[in-house]
Write a protein that holds these residues in place. Structure first.
Motif, PDB file in Angstrom:
ATOM      1  N   GLU A  67       0.861  -1.181   0.000  1.00  0.00           N
ATOM      2  CA  GLU A  67       0.000   0.000   0.000  1.00  0.00           C
ATOM      3  C   GLU A  67       0.895   1.228   0.000  1.00  0.00           C
ATOM      4  O   GLU A  67       1.743   1.377   0.879  1.00  0.00           O
ATOM      5  CB  GLU A  67      -0.915   0.002   1.217  1.00  0.00           C
ATOM      6  N   ARG A  68       0.684   2.108  -0.988  1.00  0.00           N
ATOM      7  CA  ARG A  68       1.560   3.265  -1.105  1.00  0.00           C
ATOM      8  C   ARG A  68       0.897   4.306  -2.000  1.00  0.00           C
ATOM      9  O   ARG A  68       0.354   3.963  -3.056  1.00  0.00           O
ATOM     10  CB  ARG A  68       2.897   2.837  -1.709  1.00  0.00           C
ATOM     11  N   ALA A  69       0.925   5.557  -1.574  1.00  0.00           N
ATOM     12  CA  ALA A  69       0.427   6.631  -2.437  1.00  0.00           C
ATOM     13  C   ALA A  69       1.289   6.706  -3.686  1.00  0.00           C
ATOM     14  O   ALA A  69       2.491   6.401  -3.650  1.00  0.00           O
ATOM     15  CB  ALA A  69       0.467   7.965  -1.696  1.00  0.00           C
ATOM     16  N   ILE A  70       0.682   7.121  -4.802  1.00  0.00           N
ATOM     17  CA  ILE A  70       1.415   7.121  -6.063  1.00  0.00           C
ATOM     18  C   ILE A  70       2.667   7.998  -5.996  1.00  0.00           C
ATOM     19  O   ILE A  70       3.679   7.698  -6.622  1.00  0.00           O
ATOM     20  CB  ILE A  70       0.493   7.561  -7.230  1.00  0.00           C
ATOM     21  N   GLU A  71       2.626   9.054  -5.180  1.00  0.00           N
ATOM     22  CA  GLU A  71       3.804   9.916  -5.035  1.00  0.00           C
ATOM     23  C   GLU A  71       4.994   9.170  -4.436  1.00  0.00           C
ATOM     24  O   GLU A  71       6.144   9.567  -4.617  1.00  0.00           O
ATOM     25  CB  GLU A  71       3.488  11.129  -4.150  1.00  0.00           C
ATOM     26  N   ASP A  72       4.700   8.093  -3.715  1.00  0.00           N
ATOM     27  CA  ASP A  72       5.747   7.339  -3.026  1.00  0.00           C
ATOM     28  C   ASP A  72       6.156   6.065  -3.759  1.00  0.00           C
ATOM     29  O   ASP A  72       6.945   5.263  -3.238  1.00  0.00           O
ATOM     30  CB  ASP A  72       5.283   6.975  -1.609  1.00  0.00           C
ATOM     31  N   VAL A  73       5.615   5.868  -4.958  1.00  0.00           N
ATOM     32  CA  VAL A  73       5.959   4.678  -5.736  1.00  0.00           C
ATOM     33  C   VAL A  73       7.089   5.021  -6.701  1.00  0.00           C
ATOM     34  O   VAL A  73       6.927   5.851  -7.593  1.00  0.00           O
ATOM     35  CB  VAL A  73       4.742   4.159  -6.533  1.00  0.00           C
ATOM     36  N   ASP A  74       8.239   4.378  -6.509  1.00  0.00           N
ATOM     37  CA  ASP A  74       9.355   4.613  -7.426  1.00  0.00           C
ATOM     38  C   ASP A  74       9.354   3.549  -8.525  1.00  0.00           C
ATOM     39  O   ASP A  74       8.564   2.600  -8.514  1.00  0.00           O
ATOM     40  CB  ASP A  74      10.691   4.651  -6.689  1.00  0.00           C
ATOM     41  N   GLU A  75      10.251   3.701  -9.460  1.00  0.00           N
ATOM     42  CA  GLU A  75      10.284   2.797 -10.609  1.00  0.00           C
ATOM     43  C   GLU A  75      10.585   1.363 -10.193  1.00  0.00           C
ATOM     44  O   GLU A  75      10.002   0.409 -10.726  1.00  0.00           O
ATOM     45  CB  GLU A  75      11.319   3.281 -11.627  1.00  0.00           C
ATOM     46  N   GLU A  76      11.474   1.207  -9.217  1.00  0.00           N
ATOM     47  CA  GLU A  76      11.836  -0.138  -8.776  1.00  0.00           C
ATOM     48  C   GLU A  76      10.641  -0.877  -8.187  1.00  0.00           C
ATOM     49  O   GLU A  76      10.397  -2.056  -8.498  1.00  0.00           O
ATOM     50  CB  GLU A  76      12.958  -0.056  -7.743  1.00  0.00           C
ATOM     51  N   ALA A  77       9.884  -0.177  -7.322  1.00  0.00           N
ATOM     52  CA  ALA A  77       8.711  -0.797  -6.705  1.00  0.00           C
ATOM     53  C   ALA A  77       7.643  -1.112  -7.754  1.00  0.00           C
ATOM     54  O   ALA A  77       7.016  -2.178  -7.725  1.00  0.00           O
ATOM     55  CB  ALA A  77       8.134   0.129  -5.632  1.00  0.00           C
ATOM     56  N   PHE A  78       7.433  -0.183  -8.675  1.00  0.00           N
ATOM     57  CA  PHE A  78       6.448  -0.394  -9.739  1.00  0.00           C
ATOM     58  C   PHE A  78       6.830  -1.608 -10.590  1.00  0.00           C
ATOM     59  O   PHE A  78       5.997  -2.492 -10.853  1.00  0.00           O
ATOM     60  CB  PHE A  78       6.358   0.852 -10.622  1.00  0.00           C
ATOM     61  N   ASP A  79       8.089  -1.662 -11.001  1.00  0.00           N
ATOM     62  CA  ASP A  79       8.538  -2.757 -11.852  1.00  0.00           C
ATOM     63  C   ASP A  79       8.427  -4.101 -11.136  1.00  0.00           C
ATOM     64  O   ASP A  79       8.070  -5.118 -11.755  1.00  0.00           O
ATOM     65  CB  ASP A  79       9.984  -2.531 -12.298  1.00  0.00           C
ATOM     66  N   ARG A  80       8.745  -4.133  -9.848  1.00  0.00           N
ATOM     67  CA  ARG A  80       8.669  -5.388  -9.101  1.00  0.00           C
ATOM     68  C   ARG A  80       7.224  -5.883  -9.010  1.00  0.00           C
ATOM     69  O   ARG A  80       6.959  -7.080  -9.198  1.00  0.00           O
ATOM     70  CB  ARG A  80       9.251  -5.207  -7.699  1.00  0.00           C
ATOM     71  N   MET A  81       6.285  -4.980  -8.735  1.00  0.00           N
ATOM     72  CA  MET A  81       4.881  -5.360  -8.638  1.00  0.00           C
ATOM     73  C   MET A  81       4.381  -5.935  -9.962  1.00  0.00           C
ATOM     74  O   MET A  81       3.763  -7.001 -10.006  1.00  0.00           O
ATOM     75  CB  MET A  81       4.027  -4.151  -8.253  1.00  0.00           C
ATOM     76  N   LEU A  82       4.657  -5.246 -11.053  1.00  0.00           N
ATOM     77  CA  LEU A  82       4.187  -5.711 -12.357  1.00  0.00           C
ATOM     78  C   LEU A  82       4.921  -6.965 -12.814  1.00  0.00           C
ATOM     79  O   LEU A  82       4.328  -7.829 -13.471  1.00  0.00           O
ATOM     80  CB  LEU A  82       4.340  -4.596 -13.389  1.00  0.00           C
ATOM     81  N   SER A  83       6.184  -7.092 -12.439  1.00  0.00           N
ATOM     82  CA  SER A  83       6.953  -8.263 -12.842  1.00  0.00           C
ATOM     83  C   SER A  83       6.423  -9.539 -12.215  1.00  0.00           C
ATOM     84  O   SER A  83       6.350 -10.588 -12.864  1.00  0.00           O
ATOM     85  CB  SER A  83       8.426  -8.091 -12.477  1.00  0.00           C
ATOM     86  N   LEU A 102      -4.919   3.800  -1.886  1.00  0.00           N
ATOM     87  CA  LEU A 102      -3.466   3.661  -1.741  1.00  0.00           C
ATOM     88  C   LEU A 102      -2.935   2.359  -2.343  1.00  0.00           C
ATOM     89  O   LEU A 102      -1.915   1.833  -1.897  1.00  0.00           O
ATOM     90  CB  LEU A 102      -3.065   3.763  -0.261  1.00  0.00           C
ATOM     91  N   CYS A 103      -3.618   1.857  -3.341  1.00  0.00           N
ATOM     92  CA  CYS A 103      -3.212   0.585  -3.962  1.00  0.00           C
ATOM     93  C   CYS A 103      -3.171   0.694  -5.484  1.00  0.00           C
ATOM     94  O   CYS A 103      -3.469  -0.272  -6.181  1.00  0.00           O
ATOM     95  CB  CYS A 103      -4.187  -0.524  -3.569  1.00  0.00           C
ATOM     96  N   SER A 104      -2.810   1.854  -6.006  1.00  0.00           N
ATOM     97  CA  SER A 104      -2.887   2.048  -7.458  1.00  0.00           C
ATOM     98  C   SER A 104      -2.016   1.055  -8.221  1.00  0.00           C
ATOM     99  O   SER A 104      -2.421   0.547  -9.278  1.00  0.00           O
ATOM    100  CB  SER A 104      -2.484   3.476  -7.816  1.00  0.00           C
ATOM    101  N   THR A 105      -0.828   0.761  -7.716  1.00  0.00           N
ATOM    102  CA  THR A 105       0.075  -0.160  -8.415  1.00  0.00           C
ATOM    103  C   THR A 105      -0.489  -1.573  -8.396  1.00  0.00           C
ATOM    104  O   THR A 105      -0.510  -2.268  -9.420  1.00  0.00           O
ATOM    105  CB  THR A 105       1.470  -0.147  -7.769  1.00  0.00           C
ATOM    106  N   TYR A 106      -0.955  -2.008  -7.241  1.00  0.00           N
ATOM    107  CA  TYR A 106      -1.541  -3.342  -7.107  1.00  0.00           C
ATOM    108  C   TYR A 106      -2.807  -3.463  -7.952  1.00  0.00           C
ATOM    109  O   TYR A 106      -2.996  -4.463  -8.660  1.00  0.00           O
ATOM    110  CB  TYR A 106      -1.847  -3.617  -5.633  1.00  0.00           C
ATOM    111  N   CYS A 107      -3.662  -2.448  -7.899  1.00  0.00           N
ATOM    112  CA  CYS A 107      -4.895  -2.467  -8.690  1.00  0.00           C
ATOM    113  C   CYS A 107      -4.583  -2.556 -10.176  1.00  0.00           C
ATOM    114  O   CYS A 107      -5.247  -3.281 -10.923  1.00  0.00           O
ATOM    115  CB  CYS A 107      -5.728  -1.215  -8.417  1.00  0.00           C
ATOM    116  N   ALA A 108      -3.573  -1.804 -10.609  1.00  0.00           N
ATOM    117  CA  ALA A 108      -3.188  -1.836 -12.019  1.00  0.00           C
ATOM    118  C   ALA A 108      -2.733  -3.235 -12.426  1.00  0.00           C
ATOM    119  O   ALA A 108      -3.083  -3.727 -13.506  1.00  0.00           O
ATOM    120  CB  ALA A 108      -2.082  -0.825 -12.282  1.00  0.00           C
ATOM    121  N   SER A 109      -1.964  -3.885 -11.571  1.00  0.00           N
ATOM    122  CA  SER A 109      -1.453  -5.220 -11.903  1.00  0.00           C
ATOM    123  C   SER A 109      -2.579  -6.243 -11.966  1.00  0.00           C
ATOM    124  O   SER A 109      -2.620  -7.080 -12.875  1.00  0.00           O
ATOM    125  CB  SER A 109      -0.391  -5.653 -10.880  1.00  0.00           C
ATOM    126  N   LYS A 110      -3.509  -6.179 -11.026  1.00  0.00           N
ATOM    127  CA  LYS A 110      -4.581  -7.172 -10.995  1.00  0.00           C
ATOM    128  C   LYS A 110      -5.669  -6.873 -12.036  1.00  0.00           C
ATOM    129  O   LYS A 110      -6.297  -7.799 -12.576  1.00  0.00           O
ATOM    130  CB  LYS A 110      -5.192  -7.241  -9.594  1.00  0.00           C
TER     131      LYS A 110
END
Length: 258
Positions: free
Chosen positions: A102-118, A157-165
């Motif tokens: 759980e992380r606000a989009i402002e706090d999501v860096d490229e590494e975290a984003f890539d790991r979630m989607l990977s 606060l789950c934009s990255t997770y929501c995007a992946s799922k």
């Protein structure tokens, strides 16, 4: 069927949580089971757990552990090849490996984003790619993707997770059209909160675990969160003959939340 007359299932994220609960059900039903995970120690613990829970049915299958990370295409290819090489075929793939934060989009860096989607998307995509090469030759197969209610609706606060799922859900529907003519069915389960080790780690961040668990469950119409076994039961059903005409479906397992 393989030489022993048993069907074969490969489960990613199979060393804990929903994946391990599914492994128990398949094993008890006489399937040959391969569980894939990154940690060899947890893999051995999972095999020990499966052995302790294999006495509840008379037609017990065999379980093996495969070490690998689904974010690696090569690990995906190897896990499928080793499963088919060991058991002689592959009847079902359960894409259960996943991560969450759980992380606000402002706090999501490229590494975290890539790991979630990977892990959540790339792993599902390429495990499927390599599994269907075998299933097409067999003329049959079943795939179940473990998605989330977050793939059906946005969560705070789950934009990255929501995007992946959300991507997993649309991938499931697209592949149902592509694979159906080959006798391969693909579906997704979309659970809400489930009492897995991942959820337990969240609960331990609060001073009172029981209070936190109660508050988590209070948003569900049934007043609680799910058990891994409840989700695993639906996964097992989707791989059964009774679900033979279920294809491209997104099954909500969320106590009525969505």
């Amino acid at each position: 069927m393989d030489k022993a007359g048993k069907k074969v299932v490969l489960i990613t994220g199979g060393t804990s949580g929903i994946g391990l609960a599914a492994a128990v059900l398949f094993l008890q039903d006489g399937w040959q089971v391969a569980v894939m995970g990154r940690d060899a120690g947890k893999g051995q613990e999972a095999l020990d757990y499966l052995k302790k829970n294999d006495g509840k049915a008379g037609n017990i299958g065999e379980a093996v552990y495969l070490q690998g990370d689904v974010s690696s295409m090569e690990d995906c290819r190897r896990a499928v090849a080793e499963t088919a090489g060991h058991f002689g075929r592959l009847d079902a793939l359960i894409n259960s490996a996943g991560i969450y934060f759980e992380r606000a989009i402002e706090d999501v860096d490229e590494e975290a984003f890539d790991r979630m989607l990977s892990v959540n998307l790339k792993g599902t995509y390429f495990m499927t790619k390599y599994a269907i090469e075998i299933m097409k030759k067999q003329g049959s197969g079943c795939i179940v993707n473990v998605s989330s209610d977050a793939g059906l609706q946005g969560n705070m606060l789950c934009s990255t997770y929501c995007a992946s799922k959300g991507a997993v859900n649309m991938f499931t529907k697209a592949m149902a059209l592509e694979l159906g003519p080959f006798g391969i069915r693909i579906n997704a389960v979309c659970p809400g909160d489930v009492l897995t080790p991942l959820t337990e780690a969240q609960l331990l961040q609060y001073p009172d675990r029981e209070q936190a668990l109660g508050e988590m469950g209070s948003v569900y119409p049934l007043g609680r969160i799910a058990s891994p076994e409840e989700v695993a039961s639906v996964i097992k059903f989707l791989c059964s003959r009774e679900a033979g005409f279920v294809n491209g479906a997104l099954w909500s397992i969320d106590g009525g939340l969505t």
